[in-house]
Design a protein around this motif. Sequence first.
Motif, PDB file in Angstrom:
ATOM      1  N   SER A  34       0.795  -1.226   0.000  1.00 33.59           N
ATOM      2  CA  SER A  34       0.000   0.000   0.000  1.00 33.59           C
ATOM      3  C   SER A  34       0.829   1.279   0.000  1.00 33.59           C
ATOM      4  O   SER A  34       0.486   2.244  -0.682  1.00 33.59           O
ATOM      5  CB  SER A  34      -0.965   0.008   1.192  1.00 33.59           C
ATOM      6  N   ASN A  38       0.107   4.095  -2.908  1.00 35.37           N
ATOM      7  CA  ASN A  38      -0.510   5.400  -2.638  1.00 35.37           C
ATOM      8  C   ASN A  38       0.470   6.565  -2.682  1.00 35.37           C
ATOM      9  O   ASN A  38       0.072   7.713  -2.504  1.00 35.37           O
ATOM     10  CB  ASN A  38      -1.255   5.384  -1.289  1.00 35.37           C
ATOM     11  N   GLU A  63      -0.712  -7.629   8.388  1.00 31.56           N
ATOM     12  CA  GLU A  63      -1.798  -7.123   9.224  1.00 31.56           C
ATOM     13  C   GLU A  63      -1.740  -7.828  10.574  1.00 31.56           C
ATOM     14  O   GLU A  63      -1.575  -9.042  10.642  1.00 31.56           O
ATOM     15  CB  GLU A  63      -3.141  -7.386   8.537  1.00 31.56           C
ATOM     16  N   GLY A  90      -1.230   1.718   7.842  1.00 25.76           N
ATOM     17  CA  GLY A  90      -2.279   1.698   8.848  1.00 25.76           C
ATOM     18  C   GLY A  90      -1.699   1.434  10.226  1.00 25.76           C
ATOM     19  O   GLY A  90      -0.503   1.638  10.466  1.00 25.76           O
ATOM     20  N   THR A 144      -4.417   5.281   6.254  1.00 25.84           N
ATOM     21  CA  THR A 144      -5.802   4.859   6.412  1.00 25.84           C
ATOM     22  C   THR A 144      -6.469   5.859   7.366  1.00 25.84           C
ATOM     23  O   THR A 144      -5.827   6.764   7.878  1.00 25.84           O
ATOM     24  CB  THR A 144      -5.912   3.441   6.997  1.00 25.84           C
ATOM     25  N   ALA A 187      -6.810   4.297  -1.456  1.00 25.31           N
ATOM     26  CA  ALA A 187      -7.207   3.202  -0.561  1.00 25.31           C
ATOM     27  C   ALA A 187      -8.425   2.472  -1.120  1.00 25.31           C
ATOM     28  O   ALA A 187      -9.388   3.108  -1.559  1.00 25.31           O
ATOM     29  CB  ALA A 187      -7.518   3.751   0.826  1.00 25.31           C
ATOM     30  N   LYS A 190     -12.898  -1.149   0.976  1.00 28.14           N
ATOM     31  CA  LYS A 190     -12.977  -1.910   2.225  1.00 28.14           C
ATOM     32  C   LYS A 190     -12.020  -1.374   3.289  1.00 28.14           C
ATOM     33  O   LYS A 190     -12.324  -1.423   4.488  1.00 28.14           O
ATOM     34  CB  LYS A 190     -12.694  -3.392   1.964  1.00 28.14           C
ATOM     35  N   VAL A 191     -10.876  -0.857   2.854  1.00 23.06           N
ATOM     36  CA  VAL A 191      -9.928  -0.286   3.815  1.00 23.06           C
ATOM     37  C   VAL A 191     -10.505   0.982   4.429  1.00 23.06           C
ATOM     38  O   VAL A 191     -10.450   1.185   5.651  1.00 23.06           O
ATOM     39  CB  VAL A 191      -8.573   0.012   3.133  1.00 23.06           C
ATOM     40  N   ASN A 194     -13.523  -0.188   6.755  1.00 25.35           N
ATOM     41  CA  ASN A 194     -13.142  -0.901   7.982  1.00 25.35           C
ATOM     42  C   ASN A 194     -12.389  -0.004   8.956  1.00 25.35           C
ATOM     43  O   ASN A 194     -12.611  -0.077  10.176  1.00 25.35           O
ATOM     44  CB  ASN A 194     -12.287  -2.116   7.629  1.00 25.35           C
ATOM     45  N   THR A 195     -11.489   0.823   8.448  1.00 24.87           N
ATOM     46  CA  THR A 195     -10.723   1.675   9.362  1.00 24.87           C
ATOM     47  C   THR A 195     -11.588   2.802   9.925  1.00 24.87           C
ATOM     48  O   THR A 195     -11.403   3.209  11.077  1.00 24.87           O
ATOM     49  CB  THR A 195      -9.463   2.238   8.675  1.00 24.87           C
ATOM     50  N   ALA A 311     -11.528  -8.379  10.013  1.00 27.50           N
ATOM     51  CA  ALA A 311     -10.884  -7.065  10.029  1.00 27.50           C
ATOM     52  C   ALA A 311     -11.181  -6.359  11.349  1.00 27.50           C
ATOM     53  O   ALA A 311     -12.278  -6.469  11.902  1.00 27.50           O
ATOM     54  CB  ALA A 311     -11.364  -6.220   8.854  1.00 27.50           C
TER      55      ALA A 311
END
Length: 400
Positions: A34, A38, A63, A90, A144, A187, A190-191, A194-195, A311
Amino acid sequence: MNIPTYIEKGAVKNHAADIARLGSRALIITGRNSAKENGALRDVLDVMEETGTRYEIFDEISENPPVSEIMRARGRGIGKGCDFVIGIGGGSPMDAAKAVSILLFYNSEKEDFLYTKPDKNKGRAETDDYGQTICFPVICIPTTCGTGSEATGVSVLSRPDLRTKVSLPHRVYPSLSLLDSTYLMYAPYKVLRNTAIDTMAHLIESYINTGATPESKSLCIQGLKLWSKGKQVILGNRKVGYVKDEKPGNVSDYVRRSSDPEKAMADEITDLKILEDMLKASNIAGKAIAITGTSLPHALSYRLTYEARVAHGPATGIFQPGFISFADEKTQKELFRAMDFKDMDDFKSFLGKTCDIGNITDVEYSILVENSIKDILAAPERIKKVPYPVNREVLENIAG
């Protein structure tokens, strides 16, 4: 703890001198992809080149990283003589960066040192006037909008031996935190979803907390109001960011691809503003839990995250309605008003659409929750943070 924090477009490059003054060789901690996708890693490397700062990259953080990854990163840093750490990503890379910084500084210690409370009388670690373990400087660059790790001294790692996640007894506050909503434009949905749920959980758990202060409660309401501006993004009703085949440095294609370049540029500005609000909410949530800590929903979530690979955000989110339901009516109304929900049913409906916990069977869920409840009942410090009586029955009701 007042952490120098900058929330602005181009934050990393704007503060190149602040980064360079913290050391002579950086150990850059990231996940595998990531930070590259990004543009955050590229920005950091540009600063390294511009300022003549040497660096080493460790891009193997998973993760919910286990201590074994921290030890590998520490070994890389010792071998290259690194004297400060940069965490990009994250919560996992940022929490890892804090842990690595400790073990880089105390480079003769083994991994058990991370779970040993600092005690200068035993000669294993020292703390400063703020209760922080003395170690090498850490820079946090979140990509994130959830963990708030850039605003706290907390580091949470997986403990395979315990089959859960555990917060370190050490406190490591970043020496510098740099937040740029541009990174969120890359991002995946889902990121972001979820965050952002994790941000909400932090703010709720800090508000319903015996450690809450007027300052932390004010931060929570401020953060939840900002958070609510991203609800349509969290629901997936509003798509933000760049299409998936675009890369940093190729943003002009985002505009050229549109039949209306002016509108596309305006959309980009709007997207960045929404994402900045979500990023600010996450940072505010971090400041709030730095005062109070998290509470029961986080404690209930750890086994779901570790054993069922749910997650982190949804794993905490599913317990929020039950957690709120035991609070007094005034508190509930304050929280729902700040989040822009009509009532509990409206709140539950939102979480039902946004908290995906996968294909866990009822039996699997029951076993994980039962073990989590046993963990909590065996740790009175968790229960002390809750401003209402807590027993097994209450925990079972919160868990649903």
